[in-house]
Design an enzyme around this catalytic site. Structure first.
Site, PDB file in Angstrom:
ATOM      1  N   ASN A 159      -3.810   8.167   5.739  1.00 49.97           N
ATOM      2  CA  ASN A 159      -3.117   8.613   4.580  1.00 49.97           C
ATOM      3  C   ASN A 159      -3.415   8.355   3.261  1.00 49.97           C
ATOM      4  OD1 ASN A 159      -2.077   5.876   3.605  1.00 49.97           O
ATOM      5  ND2 ASN A 159      -1.095   5.920   5.747  1.00 49.97           N
ATOM      6  N   ASP A 179       2.996   5.434  11.340  1.00 48.87           N
ATOM      7  CA  ASP A 179       4.226   5.364  12.014  1.00 48.87           C
ATOM      8  C   ASP A 179       3.900   5.572  13.542  1.00 48.87           C
ATOM      9  OD1 ASP A 179       5.993   4.135  10.139  1.00 48.87           O
ATOM     10  OD2 ASP A 179       6.253   6.100   8.953  1.00 48.87           O
ATOM     11  N   LYS A 181     -16.031  14.144  21.192  1.00 48.48           N
ATOM     12  CA  LYS A 181     -15.349  15.065  20.110  1.00 48.48           C
ATOM     13  C   LYS A 181     -14.699  16.250  20.946  1.00 48.48           C
ATOM     14  CE  LYS A 181     -16.646  17.680  16.320  1.00 48.48           C
ATOM     15  NZ  LYS A 181     -17.814  18.614  15.640  1.00 48.48           N
ATOM     16  N   PRO A 195       3.259  -0.245  16.461  1.00 52.58           N
ATOM     17  CA  PRO A 195       4.703  -1.500  15.968  1.00 52.58           C
ATOM     18  C   PRO A 195       4.864  -1.370  14.485  1.00 52.58           C
ATOM     19  CG  PRO A 195       2.167  -2.113  16.552  1.00 52.58           C
ATOM     20  CD  PRO A 195       2.307  -0.737  16.912  1.00 52.58           C
ATOM     21  N   ASP A 196       6.075  -1.798  14.323  1.00 58.31           N
ATOM     22  CA  ASP A 196       6.286  -2.054  12.953  1.00 58.31           C
ATOM     23  C   ASP A 196       6.149  -3.518  12.552  1.00 58.31           C
ATOM     24  OD1 ASP A 196       7.863  -2.705  10.497  1.00 58.31           O
ATOM     25  OD2 ASP A 196       9.187  -0.728  10.979  1.00 58.31           O
ATOM     26  N   ILE A 197       5.191  -3.635  11.879  1.00 59.73           N
ATOM     27  CA  ILE A 197       4.556  -4.823  11.350  1.00 59.73           C
ATOM     28  C   ILE A 197       5.638  -5.639  10.604  1.00 59.73           C
ATOM     29  CG2 ILE A 197       2.640  -6.087  10.182  1.00 59.73           C
ATOM     30  CD1 ILE A 197       0.882  -3.597  10.681  1.00 59.73           C
ATOM     31  N   PHE A 243       7.421  -2.821   1.170  1.00 59.75           N
ATOM     32  CA  PHE A 243       7.355  -1.758   0.277  1.00 59.75           C
ATOM     33  C   PHE A 243       8.004  -0.686   0.803  1.00 59.75           C
ATOM     34  CE2 PHE A 243       4.615  -2.312  -3.468  1.00 59.75           C
ATOM     35  CZ  PHE A 243       4.388  -3.567  -3.649  1.00 59.75           C
TER      36      PHE A 243
HETATM   37  O1  PMT Z   1      -2.625   1.868  -2.050  1.00 62.90           O
HETATM   38  P1  PMT Z   1      -2.400   2.713  -3.172  1.00 62.90           P
HETATM   39  O2  PMT Z   1      -3.192   3.970  -3.203  1.00 62.90           O
HETATM   40  O3  PMT Z   1      -2.259   1.762  -4.264  1.00 62.90           O
HETATM   41  O4  PMT Z   1      -0.789   3.167  -2.919  1.00 62.90           O
HETATM   42  C1  PMT Z   1       0.198   2.042  -2.901  1.00 62.90           C
HETATM   43  C2  PMT Z   1       1.455   2.422  -1.841  1.00 62.90           C
HETATM   44  C3  PMT Z   1       1.734   3.860  -2.344  1.00 62.90           C
HETATM   45  C4  PMT Z   1       0.794   2.489  -0.421  1.00 62.90           C
HETATM   46  C5  PMT Z   1       2.263   1.142  -2.010  1.00 62.90           C
HETATM   47  O5  PMT Z   1       2.918   1.051  -3.082  1.00 62.90           O
HETATM   48  C6  PMT Z   1       3.287   1.448  -0.827  1.00 62.90           C
HETATM   49  O6  PMT Z   1       4.619   2.054  -1.059  1.00 62.90           O
HETATM   50  N1  PMT Z   1       3.215   0.908   0.388  1.00 62.90           N
HETATM   51  C7  PMT Z   1       4.112   0.981   1.424  1.00 62.90           C
HETATM   52  C8  PMT Z   1       3.871   2.435   2.081  1.00 62.90           C
HETATM   53  C9  PMT Z   1       4.788   2.603   3.319  1.00 62.90           C
HETATM   54  O7  PMT Z   1       4.087   2.739   4.269  1.00 62.90           O
HETATM   55  O8  PMT Z   1       5.950   2.708   3.273  1.00 62.90           O
HETATM   56  P2  PMT Z   1       6.972   3.060   4.337  1.00 62.90           P
HETATM   57  O9  PMT Z   1       8.261   3.240   3.640  1.00 62.90           O
HETATM   58  O10 PMT Z   1       6.441   3.865   5.213  1.00 62.90           O
HETATM   59  O11 PMT Z   1       7.035   1.665   4.964  1.00 62.90           O
HETATM   60  C10 PMT Z   1       8.097   0.345   4.607  1.00 62.90           C
HETATM   61  C11 PMT Z   1       7.412  -0.722   5.074  1.00 62.90           C
HETATM   62  O12 PMT Z   1       7.256  -1.126   6.334  1.00 62.90           O
HETATM   63  C12 PMT Z   1       6.173  -0.919   4.235  1.00 62.90           C
HETATM   64  O13 PMT Z   1       6.119  -2.428   4.002  1.00 62.90           O
HETATM   65  C13 PMT Z   1       5.076  -0.884   5.462  1.00 62.90           C
HETATM   66  O14 PMT Z   1       4.005  -1.568   5.219  1.00 62.90           O
HETATM   67  C14 PMT Z   1       6.098  -1.373   6.430  1.00 62.90           C
HETATM   68  N2  PMT Z   1       5.578  -0.859   7.879  1.00 62.90           N
HETATM   69  C15 PMT Z   1       5.534   0.684   7.985  1.00 62.90           C
HETATM   70  C16 PMT Z   1       5.279   1.224   9.084  1.00 62.90           C
HETATM   71  C17 PMT Z   1       4.675   0.146  10.179  1.00 62.90           C
HETATM   72  N3  PMT Z   1       4.411   0.644  11.475  1.00 62.90           N
HETATM   73  N4  PMT Z   1       4.564  -1.111  10.151  1.00 62.90           N
HETATM   74  C18 PMT Z   1       4.748  -1.543   8.930  1.00 62.90           C
HETATM   75  O15 PMT Z   1       4.806  -2.715   8.540  1.00 62.90           O
END
Ligand code: PMT
Length: 424
Positions: A210, A279, A289, A305-307, A323
């Site tokens: 991403n 995700d 390849k 896994p969702d960390i 976030f």
């Molecule tokens: O890196 P930059 O270019 O500065 O951009 C910053 C950012 C936009 C990446 C940052 O500000 C941000 O929003 N980070 C979270 C991105 C994200 O994956 O958001 P989400 O809404 O999909 O996930 C929610 C939370 O679950 C996040 O804290 C993510 O780290 C966590 N997560 C998600 C999926 C997963 N499998 N495991 C996780 O821990």
């Protein structure tokens, strides 16, 4: 000791003989890692040339308010917003008087009035002017408004008199400016931060990722270190230099990140998940390849896994901050994540077409926790990160009903740890 790496210092130079020391100050600030922009008053240019400061700072010097050329490059409001700190050295009695009365009749006084950044003044003037009750009253007013006053020192003055009024030496000013960033609000705590994207391999040369650059997460890690925490940064693939005084571990996939987080979470007091974790990942990774034969192909994806949720669900979970990156319904979606993932705080940002968030140097955040919603305005990611860390420190203290300053012994993993009082 703090650091000025990646700090943006706006140096104001006013008219006084000490202005010759500003050249050395610019050099030392840059040697300490800061980016420096200079604003000079008309009188300052009588003592030192703008060209000297332009050469040393590496940027054109800003001199005039509403000057079409320099306003086009970076207008006075942009300059005021750009700064992490505004340092005026030397600060004349006249500038101090103007600032105390909120005047904005030249570029420097206007920037000082327009900035939300901390203001530090290094006075330099004749001892009589320093001792004058008007100067002392003005300084008291400015201190009351939150200004930092560095010095002055006492000693022989250029005018032949002896007394207080000498500007501090550049090395002392660099040290004092550095201290402004060392807030200590997370002193002695262990913080784990994730940052950047993950890379989910499809075959040896392709993958799913991403647009995360890592800038937000690295800024959060750096702000936590400046706040006195021991920080472990677990980063997906980025092109960024690891922040100073932060243990940085590089990982690739969501599973790698999960493993690294859980290898370090045991000692953590606070976990901040800034990474944009995939995700889904391909169910199988091709060993060679994949060749282009068919007109269409389908990738079979499985959940990663969702960390964040896994950390929040730990029996002895740290204070957990997630976030949320959303293209629509920011607050509602973030609230849903707050409860679905069981975290203490969500920092939500808008992403997608026309939004900040990914890749940009600035961002805005909506902080959502049990106590309500707080909006942080558009700021450079390093400034936003410092605000976020301050917010986390306040909430952490409040949630645990114990001041960090009272915690002399780290009590992690003991049943009586008062910082974990909010956990069932
Ligand atoms: O890196 P930059 O270019 O500065 O951009 C910053 C950012 C936009 C990446 C940052 O500000 C941000 O929003 N980070 C979270 C991105 C994200 O994956 O958001 P989400 O809404 O999909 O996930 C929610 C939370 O679950 C996040 O804290 C993510 O780290 C966590 N997560 C998600 C999926 C997963 N499998 N495991 C996780 O821990």
């Amino acid at each position: 000791m703090g650091t000025l790496v990646n700090k943006r210092i706006l140096l104001g130079v006013t008219g006084g003989i000490a202005a010759y020391k500003s050249a050395d100050l610019v050099r030392r600030l840059r040697d300490a890692g800061a980016e420096v922009r200079v604003v000079m008053t008309r009188a300052a240019a009588e003592f030192i040339t703008p060209l000297t400061l332009q050469t040393l700072s590496g940027h054109p010097v800003h001199q005039h308010l509403l000057d079409a050329r320099s306003e086009a490059a970076m207008d006075h409001i942009e300059l005021a917003r750009w700064a992490d700190v505004v340092l005026v050295a030397p600060a004349s009695a006249n500038l101090i008087a103007k600032l105390a009365h909120g005047r904005a009749d030249d570029l420097l006084s206007t920037v000082c009035l327009a900035t939300a950044a901390p203001l530090a003044l290094a006075p330099a003037m004749n001892r009589q002017m320093w001792d004058n009750a008007a100067t002392q009253t003005n300084l008291a007013t400015l201190k009351q408004h939150g200004a930092h006053v560095f010095g002055p020192a006492a000693g022989a003055q250029a005018c032949g008199e002896v007394g207080r009024g000498r500007m501090l030496e550049p090395a002392e000013l660099v040290a004092l400016t550095t201290e402004l960033f060392a807030t200590g609000v997370l002193h002695g705590l262990n913080v784990v931060v994730t940052a950047g994207p993950t890379w989910e391999a499809i075959d040896p040369v392709r993958g799913i990722s991403n647009r995360s650059s890592g800038k937000m997460g690295y800024a959060v890690a750096q702000a936590a270190a400046e706040a006195g925490a021991r920080v472990t940064l677990i980063s997906g693939p980025t092109a960024l230099t690891p922040p100073e005084r932060v243990q940085t571990l590089r990982v690739t996939s969501a599973q790698d990140m999960y493993d690294a987080v859980h290898a370090h979470i045991n000692d953590a007091d606070i976990f901040i998940g800034v990474a944009a974790v995939a995700d889904y990942r391909p169910a199988r990774v091709a060993t060679d390849k994949i060749k282009k034969h068919a007109d269409r192909m389908t990738l079979d994806l499985v959940k990663t896994p969702d960390i964040l949720a896994s950390v929040a669900a730990l029996k002895d979970a740290p204070f957990t901050v997630g976030f949320a990156a959303e293209t629509a319904d920011l607050e509602a979606q973030a609230r849903a994540k707050l409860s679905a993932k069981g975290v203490d705080l969500i920092a939500a940002n808008r992403v997608g077409a026309g939004a900040l968030g990914f890749e940009s140097d600035t961002n805005t955040l909506l902080l959502i926790d049990a106590s309500g919603v707080t909006a942080l305005p558009e700021l450079h990611k390093s400034q936003l990160a410092r605000r976020l860390i301050q917010y986390i420190a306040n909430l952490y203290n409040k949630t645990n009903k114990v001041g960090l300053q009272n915690l002399h012994v780290k009590t992690k993993n003991t049943a009586q740890d008062p910082r974990r009082a909010h956990r069932p």
